[in-house]
Design a protein around this motif. Sequence first.
Motif, PDB file in Angstrom:
ATOM      1  N   LEU A  40       0.828  -1.211   0.000  1.00 16.35           N
ATOM      2  CA  LEU A  40       0.000   0.000   0.000  1.00 16.35           C
ATOM      3  C   LEU A  40       0.859   1.257   0.000  1.00 16.35           C
ATOM      4  N   TYR A  41       1.942   1.238   0.751  1.00 19.07           N
ATOM      5  CA  TYR A  41       2.863   2.381   0.772  1.00 19.07           C
ATOM      6  C   TYR A  41       3.433   2.625  -0.626  1.00 19.07           C
ATOM      7  N   ILE A  42       3.865   1.555  -1.281  1.00 20.26           N
ATOM      8  CA  ILE A  42       4.402   1.691  -2.641  1.00 20.26           C
ATOM      9  C   ILE A  42       3.338   2.205  -3.589  1.00 20.26           C
ATOM     10  N   PHE A  43       2.108   1.724  -3.451  1.00 15.84           N
ATOM     11  CA  PHE A  43       1.034   2.139  -4.356  1.00 15.84           C
ATOM     12  C   PHE A  43       0.748   3.633  -4.224  1.00 15.84           C
ATOM     13  N   TRP A  44       0.570   4.113  -3.007  1.00 17.50           N
ATOM     14  CA  TRP A  44       0.205   5.519  -2.831  1.00 17.50           C
ATOM     15  C   TRP A  44       1.338   6.464  -3.218  1.00 17.50           C
ATOM     16  N   ILE A  45       2.545   6.199  -2.731  1.00 17.08           N
ATOM     17  CA  ILE A  45       3.669   7.094  -3.015  1.00 17.08           C
ATOM     18  C   ILE A  45       4.141   6.938  -4.458  1.00 17.08           C
ATOM     19  N   GLY A  46       4.204   5.715  -4.955  1.00 15.26           N
ATOM     20  CA  GLY A  46       4.665   5.513  -6.331  1.00 15.26           C
ATOM     21  C   GLY A  46       3.744   6.143  -7.350  1.00 15.26           C
ATOM     22  N   THR A  47       2.430   5.965  -7.173  1.00 16.09           N
ATOM     23  CA  THR A  47       1.478   6.559  -8.119  1.00 16.09           C
ATOM     24  C   THR A  47       1.492   8.076  -8.041  1.00 16.09           C
ATOM     25  N   GLN A  48       1.586   8.613  -6.833  1.00 14.77           N
ATOM     26  CA  GLN A  48       1.643  10.065  -6.695  1.00 14.77           C
ATOM     27  C   GLN A  48       2.913  10.634  -7.308  1.00 14.77           C
ATOM     28  N   SER A  49       4.035   9.930  -7.179  1.00 16.21           N
ATOM     29  CA  SER A  49       5.279  10.379  -7.821  1.00 16.21           C
ATOM     30  C   SER A  49       5.140  10.382  -9.336  1.00 16.21           C
ATOM     31  N   LEU A  50       4.493   9.356  -9.886  1.00 18.11           N
ATOM     32  CA  LEU A  50       4.294   9.302 -11.334  1.00 18.11           C
ATOM     33  C   LEU A  50       3.386  10.431 -11.801  1.00 18.11           C
ATOM     34  N   PHE A  51       2.291  10.676 -11.098  1.00 15.70           N
ATOM     35  CA  PHE A  51       1.393  11.783 -11.460  1.00 15.70           C
ATOM     36  C   PHE A  51       2.119  13.119 -11.378  1.00 15.70           C
ATOM     37  N   GLN A  52       2.940  13.280 -10.378  1.00 12.45           N
ATOM     38  CA  GLN A  52       3.675  14.534 -10.209  1.00 12.45           C
ATOM     39  C   GLN A  52       4.664  14.745 -11.349  1.00 12.45           C
ATOM     40  N   ILE A  54       4.363  13.506 -14.465  1.00 10.07           N
ATOM     41  CA  ILE A  54       3.601  13.793 -15.688  1.00 10.07           C
ATOM     42  C   ILE A  54       3.093  15.233 -15.683  1.00 10.07           C
ATOM     43  N   ASN A  55       2.578  15.691 -14.570  1.00 12.48           N
ATOM     44  CA  ASN A  55       2.092  17.063 -14.491  1.00 12.48           C
ATOM     45  C   ASN A  55       3.208  18.073 -14.708  1.00 12.48           C
ATOM     46  N   VAL A  69     -10.366  15.667 -17.487  1.00  6.14           N
ATOM     47  CA  VAL A  69     -10.640  14.420 -16.770  1.00  6.14           C
ATOM     48  C   VAL A  69      -9.402  13.958 -16.014  1.00  6.14           C
ATOM     49  N   TRP A  70      -8.253  14.092 -16.642  1.00  8.13           N
ATOM     50  CA  TRP A  70      -7.001  13.741 -15.973  1.00  8.13           C
ATOM     51  C   TRP A  70      -6.824  14.566 -14.697  1.00  8.13           C
ATOM     52  N   CYS A  71      -7.124  15.828 -14.754  1.00 11.31           N
ATOM     53  CA  CYS A  71      -6.985  16.685 -13.576  1.00 11.31           C
ATOM     54  C   CYS A  71      -7.978  16.289 -12.491  1.00 11.31           C
ATOM     55  N   ASP A  72      -9.190  15.894 -12.871  1.00 12.00           N
ATOM     56  CA  ASP A  72     -10.152  15.421 -11.866  1.00 12.00           C
ATOM     57  C   ASP A  72      -9.619  14.190 -11.133  1.00 12.00           C
ATOM     58  N   ILE A  73      -9.013  13.284 -11.881  1.00 12.78           N
ATOM     59  CA  ILE A  73      -8.494  12.056 -11.276  1.00 12.78           C
ATOM     60  C   ILE A  73      -7.304  12.352 -10.364  1.00 12.78           C
ATOM     61  N   THR A  74      -6.357  13.122 -10.851  1.00 13.66           N
ATOM     62  CA  THR A  74      -5.134  13.363 -10.082  1.00 13.66           C
ATOM     63  C   THR A  74      -5.387  14.194  -8.829  1.00 13.66           C
ATOM     64  N   THR A  75      -6.300  15.167  -8.893  1.00 13.45           N
ATOM     65  CA  THR A  75      -6.581  15.970  -7.697  1.00 13.45           C
ATOM     66  C   THR A  75      -7.240  15.137  -6.604  1.00 13.45           C
ATOM     67  N   HIS A  76      -8.180  14.284  -6.983  1.00 13.87           N
ATOM     68  CA  HIS A  76      -8.796  13.409  -5.983  1.00 13.87           C
ATOM     69  C   HIS A  76      -7.786  12.399  -5.444  1.00 13.87           C
ATOM     70  N   VAL A 148       3.535  23.315 -12.368  1.00 12.78           N
ATOM     71  CA  VAL A 148       3.107  22.343 -11.351  1.00 12.78           C
ATOM     72  C   VAL A 148       2.069  21.395 -11.921  1.00 12.78           C
ATOM     73  N   GLY A 149       1.070  21.949 -12.607  1.00 15.97           N
ATOM     74  CA  GLY A 149       0.008  21.134 -13.165  1.00 15.97           C
ATOM     75  C   GLY A 149      -1.278  21.243 -12.369  1.00 15.97           C
ATOM     76  N   CYS A 150      -2.051  20.178 -12.351  1.00 17.24           N
ATOM     77  CA  CYS A 150      -3.358  20.173 -11.702  1.00 17.24           C
ATOM     78  C   CYS A 150      -3.190  20.129 -10.193  1.00 17.24           C
ATOM     79  N   THR A 151      -3.908  20.985  -9.508  1.00 17.76           N
ATOM     80  CA  THR A 151      -3.887  21.013  -8.048  1.00 17.76           C
ATOM     81  C   THR A 151      -5.317  21.072  -7.530  1.00 17.76           C
TER      82      THR A 151
END
Length: 449
Positions: A40-52, A54-55, A69-76, A148-151
């Motif tokens: 779970l730690y890898i999932f949350w931090i790894g996915t957030q690092s990837l989104f960051q 890309i943005n 739509v991408w911004c809706d997903i990444t902000t949530h 920065v991208g979507c916030t």
Amino acid sequence: MSIPWLVQVDIVAAFSLLGFILITIPLYWHLEAWNVGCVLYIFWIGTQSLFQFINSVVWRDNAINWAPVWCDITTHFTIGSSIGVCCASLVINRRLYHIANISTVSISRSDKRRNMVTDLAIGVGIPIVSMCLYWVYQGHRFDILEGVGCTEEFPNSFLAYLLYFTWPIVIGLVSATYCILTLRAFFKRRRDFSTLVASNNNLTFNRYFRLMGLAAIEVLFTIPLSTYNIVENARTPIYPFRGFADLHFWFSRVDQRSALSWRSEPATVAAVHFKQWTVIGCALLFFLFFGMAEEARKHYRLALSSVAKRVGLSTFEKGTGFSSTGSGFKPTTSGFGRITIPTFVQRSTRRGSMDSFSDRLSTNISISDAIDEKGAATYSPVESSAGSSTFIASPVDTEKGVSPQESLPPVSLPPVSFPPPPRAYDPESPTRREADVPASVRPHSIDMV
């Protein structure tokens, strides 16, 4: 000397990508060991690092709404991951506590299933609930910041403090309680601790302490950083709540702000940098704990050997010599390999005087170690006969009982060469028919070799 703005953006993007790569490296063996908290730690931090990452690349020098739509997903997901990391730390601390306080060596399958369901409810259920509650205190759809991208966007209201800012502190306090109880149980039962760890097939002694260290550091940083975040937001005026109609007025709008605009607000700059580097720091911290461990190095060696064999590169293995799949060499027991010289052993059978000069000499040749992998002899007795010496005695002296050394001085034969025999010699076969020496040096013989 200040770093240019675009260079700062590139640095954040590079470290975000590096954090994503490093934190996903130990994912396989944590899945194999069923470490739910670490996965779970890898999932949350790894996915957030990837989104960051890309943005930062897409909106490096613009604030255009390319992908709503991408911004809706990444902000949530950003809202969920900020709480999901704390929940993953809670799952790890809770598991360590139960291992330290286990009373039975064997655990039933129903107990394992129940523990996994509980861990998933904490590590996934709570972050999903926080994503759903985001709509309650959300001001409008999202913002796009150049570089920065979507916030996510929400006003500084008491609903935000109640449903978002205080969650990490509460979860961190629960994790701290589990961590203290785990340390207490460890010091109380340290003599039986090896047996307790051995009862868990997927957990080793060193891995247990790495998990404990990671969870303890998360607890030590979660509460102070969450408190700092609340203090920084409290410096801005509190938005009065007048109802959801006022809070969600023009809810679908998207604010697009240039770097010159939002970088003129110190509070916004501090909040953006805090969020970006917290994610990067968590990724690097996890890799330091689990990416440099013994099992990780073992997987690195296996992966390197597999890649080297596929491309035909040379590798050095422990306890072996040089090996190369492309050149046909095989690992040897030493760095210089094994070189065995064939030995010529004369049988001790008594013969008559004339038999010493006949062609029925018996020779035992050992060439087993001189055969390559294709079955071809790499050593020939012909090639090594140049340095050999042959002593010939007179038949008369032999009959009188005079030894060859006393009758005649040793005669060194010149180097000779002859083609190899047409078939391999079998030591169990009858006396050889082939001549051992050329006819020119054999008296009383007219055979030609």
